[in-house]
Design a protein around this motif. Sequence first.
Motif, PDB file in Angstrom:
ATOM      1  N   VAL A  30     -15.418 -33.611  25.972  1.00 49.77           N
ATOM      2  CA  VAL A  30     -15.754 -32.558  25.446  1.00 49.77           C
ATOM      3  C   VAL A  30     -16.436 -33.035  24.268  1.00 49.77           C
ATOM      4  CG1 VAL A  30     -14.677 -30.635  24.112  1.00 49.77           C
ATOM      5  CG2 VAL A  30     -13.509 -31.503  26.204  1.00 49.77           C
ATOM      6  N   TRP A  31     -17.710 -32.254  24.241  1.00 51.59           N
ATOM      7  CA  TRP A  31     -18.757 -32.345  23.224  1.00 51.59           C
ATOM      8  C   TRP A  31     -18.469 -31.765  22.100  1.00 51.59           C
ATOM      9  CZ3 TRP A  31     -22.509 -36.145  22.952  1.00 51.59           C
ATOM     10  CH2 TRP A  31     -23.392 -36.018  22.146  1.00 51.59           C
ATOM     11  N   THR A  32     -18.017 -32.053  20.890  1.00 50.08           N
ATOM     12  CA  THR A  32     -17.519 -31.477  19.725  1.00 50.08           C
ATOM     13  C   THR A  32     -18.765 -31.588  18.502  1.00 50.08           C
ATOM     14  OG1 THR A  32     -16.337 -33.184  18.758  1.00 50.08           O
ATOM     15  CG2 THR A  32     -15.228 -31.766  20.224  1.00 50.08           C
ATOM     16  N   LEU A  33     -19.925 -31.949  18.726  1.00 49.94           N
ATOM     17  CA  LEU A  33     -20.703 -32.454  17.846  1.00 49.94           C
ATOM     18  C   LEU A  33     -21.985 -31.157  17.742  1.00 49.94           C
ATOM     19  CD1 LEU A  33     -21.447 -36.407  18.038  1.00 49.94           C
ATOM     20  CD2 LEU A  33     -19.458 -35.038  16.772  1.00 49.94           C
ATOM     21  N   GLY A  34     -21.832 -30.136  18.414  1.00 51.46           N
ATOM     22  CA  GLY A  34     -22.712 -29.299  18.280  1.00 51.46           C
ATOM     23  C   GLY A  34     -23.588 -29.237  19.500  1.00 51.46           C
ATOM     24  N   ARG A  35     -24.158 -28.212  20.098  1.00 51.07           N
ATOM     25  CA  ARG A  35     -25.092 -28.396  21.348  1.00 51.07           C
ATOM     26  C   ARG A  35     -26.353 -28.831  20.943  1.00 51.07           C
ATOM     27  NH1 ARG A  35     -21.540 -28.906  24.458  1.00 51.07           N
ATOM     28  NH2 ARG A  35     -23.074 -28.791  26.112  1.00 51.07           N
ATOM     29  N   PRO A  36     -26.882 -28.628  19.976  1.00 54.77           N
ATOM     30  CA  PRO A  36     -28.268 -29.000  19.440  1.00 54.77           C
ATOM     31  C   PRO A  36     -28.167 -30.709  19.626  1.00 54.77           C
ATOM     32  CG  PRO A  36     -28.107 -27.366  18.038  1.00 54.77           C
ATOM     33  CD  PRO A  36     -26.994 -27.569  18.822  1.00 54.77           C
ATOM     34  N   ALA A  37     -26.910 -31.246  18.877  1.00 53.80           N
ATOM     35  CA  ALA A  37     -27.026 -32.720  18.987  1.00 53.80           C
ATOM     36  C   ALA A  37     -26.951 -33.184  20.482  1.00 53.80           C
ATOM     37  CB  ALA A  37     -25.846 -33.158  18.445  1.00 53.80           C
ATOM     38  N   CYS A  38     -25.946 -32.545  21.216  1.00 56.63           N
ATOM     39  CA  CYS A  38     -25.916 -32.878  22.548  1.00 56.63           C
ATOM     40  C   CYS A  38     -27.325 -33.007  23.277  1.00 56.63           C
ATOM     41  CB  CYS A  38     -25.002 -31.883  23.546  1.00 56.63           C
ATOM     42  SG  CYS A  38     -25.212 -32.237  25.203  1.00 56.63           S
ATOM     43  N   LEU A  39     -28.257 -31.865  23.104  1.00 48.42           N
ATOM     44  CA  LEU A  39     -29.482 -32.039  23.750  1.00 48.42           C
ATOM     45  C   LEU A  39     -30.407 -32.983  23.301  1.00 48.42           C
ATOM     46  CD1 LEU A  39     -31.735 -30.264  25.292  1.00 48.42           C
ATOM     47  CD2 LEU A  39     -32.148 -29.062  23.099  1.00 48.42           C
ATOM     48  N   ILE A  40     -30.330 -33.427  22.075  1.00 54.56           N
ATOM     49  CA  ILE A  40     -31.013 -34.617  21.416  1.00 54.56           C
ATOM     50  C   ILE A  40     -30.521 -35.694  21.786  1.00 54.56           C
ATOM     51  CG2 ILE A  40     -31.758 -35.757  19.589  1.00 54.56           C
ATOM     52  CD1 ILE A  40     -31.468 -33.006  17.986  1.00 54.56           C
ATOM     53  N   ALA A  41     -29.243 -35.817  21.937  1.00 53.13           N
ATOM     54  CA  ALA A  41     -28.656 -37.032  22.693  1.00 53.13           C
ATOM     55  C   ALA A  41     -29.014 -37.548  23.782  1.00 53.13           C
ATOM     56  CB  ALA A  41     -27.248 -37.614  22.131  1.00 53.13           C
ATOM     57  N   GLY A  42     -28.868 -36.502  24.712  1.00 51.46           N
ATOM     58  CA  GLY A  42     -29.248 -36.793  26.181  1.00 51.46           C
ATOM     59  C   GLY A  42     -30.497 -36.637  26.551  1.00 51.46           C
ATOM     60  N   PHE A  43     -31.315 -36.192  25.512  1.00 49.80           N
ATOM     61  CA  PHE A  43     -32.949 -36.230  25.907  1.00 49.80           C
ATOM     62  C   PHE A  43     -33.280 -37.602  25.523  1.00 49.80           C
ATOM     63  CE2 PHE A  43     -37.013 -36.410  23.559  1.00 49.80           C
ATOM     64  CZ  PHE A  43     -37.959 -36.080  24.758  1.00 49.80           C
ATOM     65  N   LEU A  44     -32.731 -38.259  24.533  1.00 45.92           N
ATOM     66  CA  LEU A  44     -33.091 -39.733  24.050  1.00 45.92           C
ATOM     67  C   LEU A  44     -32.650 -40.663  25.114  1.00 45.92           C
ATOM     68  CD1 LEU A  44     -32.700 -39.551  20.057  1.00 45.92           C
ATOM     69  CD2 LEU A  44     -34.716 -39.815  21.418  1.00 45.92           C
ATOM     70  N   PHE A  45     -31.284 -40.454  25.354  1.00 40.46           N
ATOM     71  CA  PHE A  45     -30.736 -41.234  26.567  1.00 40.46           C
ATOM     72  C   PHE A  45     -31.467 -41.316  27.742  1.00 40.46           C
ATOM     73  CE2 PHE A  45     -27.782 -42.432  29.907  1.00 40.46           C
ATOM     74  CZ  PHE A  45     -26.935 -43.294  29.277  1.00 40.46           C
ATOM     75  N   TYR A  46     -31.942 -40.442  28.435  1.00 43.55           N
ATOM     76  CA  TYR A  46     -32.083 -40.398  29.717  1.00 43.55           C
ATOM     77  C   TYR A  46     -33.959 -40.768  29.807  1.00 43.55           C
ATOM     78  CZ  TYR A  46     -28.052 -38.848  31.749  1.00 43.55           C
ATOM     79  OH  TYR A  46     -26.843 -38.784  32.178  1.00 43.55           O
ATOM     80  N   SER A  47     -34.631 -40.137  28.792  1.00 47.24           N
ATOM     81  CA  SER A  47     -36.057 -40.302  28.603  1.00 47.24           C
ATOM     82  C   SER A  47     -36.297 -41.884  28.238  1.00 47.24           C
ATOM     83  CB  SER A  47     -36.707 -39.392  27.587  1.00 47.24           C
ATOM     84  OG  SER A  47     -36.084 -39.514  26.362  1.00 47.24           O
ATOM     85  N   ASN A  48     -35.410 -42.457  27.320  1.00 45.63           N
ATOM     86  CA  ASN A  48     -35.665 -43.902  27.232  1.00 45.63           C
ATOM     87  C   ASN A  48     -35.382 -44.792  28.246  1.00 45.63           C
ATOM     88  OD1 ASN A  48     -36.766 -44.410  24.287  1.00 45.63           O
ATOM     89  ND2 ASN A  48     -35.212 -42.760  23.944  1.00 45.63           N
ATOM     90  N   MET A  49     -34.417 -44.154  29.034  1.00 43.94           N
ATOM     91  CA  MET A  49     -34.293 -45.102  30.238  1.00 43.94           C
ATOM     92  C   MET A  49     -35.497 -45.268  31.094  1.00 43.94           C
ATOM     93  SD  MET A  49     -31.683 -44.046  33.553  1.00 43.94           S
ATOM     94  CE  MET A  49     -30.268 -43.965  32.591  1.00 43.94           C
ATOM     95  N   TYR A  50     -36.168 -44.024  31.061  1.00 47.17           N
ATOM     96  CA  TYR A  50     -37.584 -43.987  32.161  1.00 47.17           C
ATOM     97  C   TYR A  50     -38.581 -44.584  31.418  1.00 47.17           C
ATOM     98  CZ  TYR A  50     -34.313 -41.830  35.453  1.00 47.17           C
ATOM     99  OH  TYR A  50     -33.452 -41.592  36.381  1.00 47.17           O
ATOM    100  N   VAL A  51     -38.442 -44.535  30.029  1.00 49.11           N
ATOM    101  CA  VAL A  51     -39.540 -45.203  29.122  1.00 49.11           C
ATOM    102  C   VAL A  51     -39.402 -46.554  29.486  1.00 49.11           C
ATOM    103  CG1 VAL A  51     -40.382 -45.612  26.757  1.00 49.11           C
ATOM    104  CG2 VAL A  51     -40.120 -43.338  27.715  1.00 49.11           C
ATOM    105  N   SER A  52     -38.209 -47.114  29.390  1.00 49.79           N
ATOM    106  CA  SER A  52     -38.062 -48.731  29.748  1.00 49.79           C
ATOM    107  C   SER A  52     -38.533 -48.793  30.829  1.00 49.79           C
ATOM    108  CB  SER A  52     -36.659 -48.860  29.554  1.00 49.79           C
ATOM    109  OG  SER A  52     -36.314 -48.691  28.175  1.00 49.79           O
ATOM    110  N   ILE A  53     -38.187 -48.329  32.020  1.00 50.80           N
ATOM    111  CA  ILE A  53     -38.710 -48.489  33.407  1.00 50.80           C
ATOM    112  C   ILE A  53     -40.385 -48.569  33.404  1.00 50.80           C
ATOM    113  CG2 ILE A  53     -38.713 -47.756  35.893  1.00 50.80           C
ATOM    114  CD1 ILE A  53     -35.751 -46.833  35.435  1.00 50.80           C
ATOM    115  N   GLY A  54     -40.731 -47.446  32.731  1.00 50.12           N
ATOM    116  CA  GLY A  54     -42.519 -47.425  32.808  1.00 50.12           C
ATOM    117  C   GLY A  54     -43.067 -48.592  32.210  1.00 50.12           C
ATOM    118  N   LEU A  55     -42.430 -49.052  31.182  1.00 46.94           N
ATOM    119  CA  LEU A  55     -42.986 -50.057  30.328  1.00 46.94           C
ATOM    120  C   LEU A  55     -42.925 -51.728  31.118  1.00 46.94           C
ATOM    121  CD1 LEU A  55     -41.960 -49.241  26.723  1.00 46.94           C
ATOM    122  CD2 LEU A  55     -44.340 -49.220  27.712  1.00 46.94           C
TER     123      LEU A  55
END
Length: 330
Positions: free
Chosen positions: A82-107
């Motif tokens: 259950v996400w209790t930190l606010g929806r914008p925080a969820c959006l930012i955390a998920g964006f950083l998590f998944y995008s940096n996964m594929y940035v790492s793969i690209g690099l």
Amino acid sequence: MNTTNTSNCGIDFKPGSNQLMTIYIIVFVVGLIVNLITLGPIIQQVRGHNVLGVYLLNLSISDLLYTLTMPLWIHYYHNNHVWTLGRPACLIAGFLFYSNMYVSIGLLCCISVDRCLAVKYPLHAKVFRKCRYACVLSAVVVLVVMGTHAVAAWLNYDLKAQVGCYENYPLTIHVARVNLIRVAFGFLVPLLLLTFCYFKIFQGVQRSIGVEDRWKRKVKLLSIAVIVIFSFCFAPYHIILLLRTAVFYQDQANSCPFENQVYHYFTVSLAMSILNSVVDPILYVLLSNGVKEDMKNMARFPFRRKRQLGSRTFSILSTMLSQNPGSTIR
């Protein structure tokens, strides 16, 4: 709030949450320490105008951003998904998590191509192997990956609707399409590219008369290790992601039973993928003898700027540009 209702296929999130938190805590602590320790020698490489250093610096920053999202997910799993930190925080955390996964793969792909060119075409590739080109290519990787994830998040994400964070059970048609792109261009294409590059690297070293047998074995082990670790970290996650998407397309209205069956395997595979943030610096930096010397020198002279630090770092493959590769591989 109850998180086992029909809106998430009736999945019980509680079993396995403690194990997930343990994995994320370990990765957060170890990944943060290892990436910070190796950051100094990498910066020395960039100061010395080393092309590989540019890619590794961007990779290290990406891995650090990836690692810094771990406490948020630990809190999320502790709170029974259950996400209790606010929806914008969820959006930012998920964006950083998944995008940096594929940035790492690209690099990682950029590093592999750079190493391959250095070994196979040392004279011709020297024209293109410059720091400014490495910076531009790194920026392109970051912009493409983050731009794609930003658009996907903007089109699909509802800031008010969800109790969880970046967990779609069952999938939506938009998420299913994004999953296919991620599997194809975020995993399969990089895996083929990595395999091809390291095969060519090992082939080039094997044919070099001036390289000693023990260094040939070292390069072979490094090449195999890259492919094995990449496959171990990312293959399970993307295979299950592809299966989920295939089942959804086959019967969109009745995919929940399959989601129930594979959910815990899927969360374990996602936990396996985060191990890459720990393995990256160890594999590409700590396996080189030179970086150990750099770290010792930095520990002895922490307040002195020495450009010679890092001169031997990453020398397993990069020093093969020398005219006498047998005497320069460390």
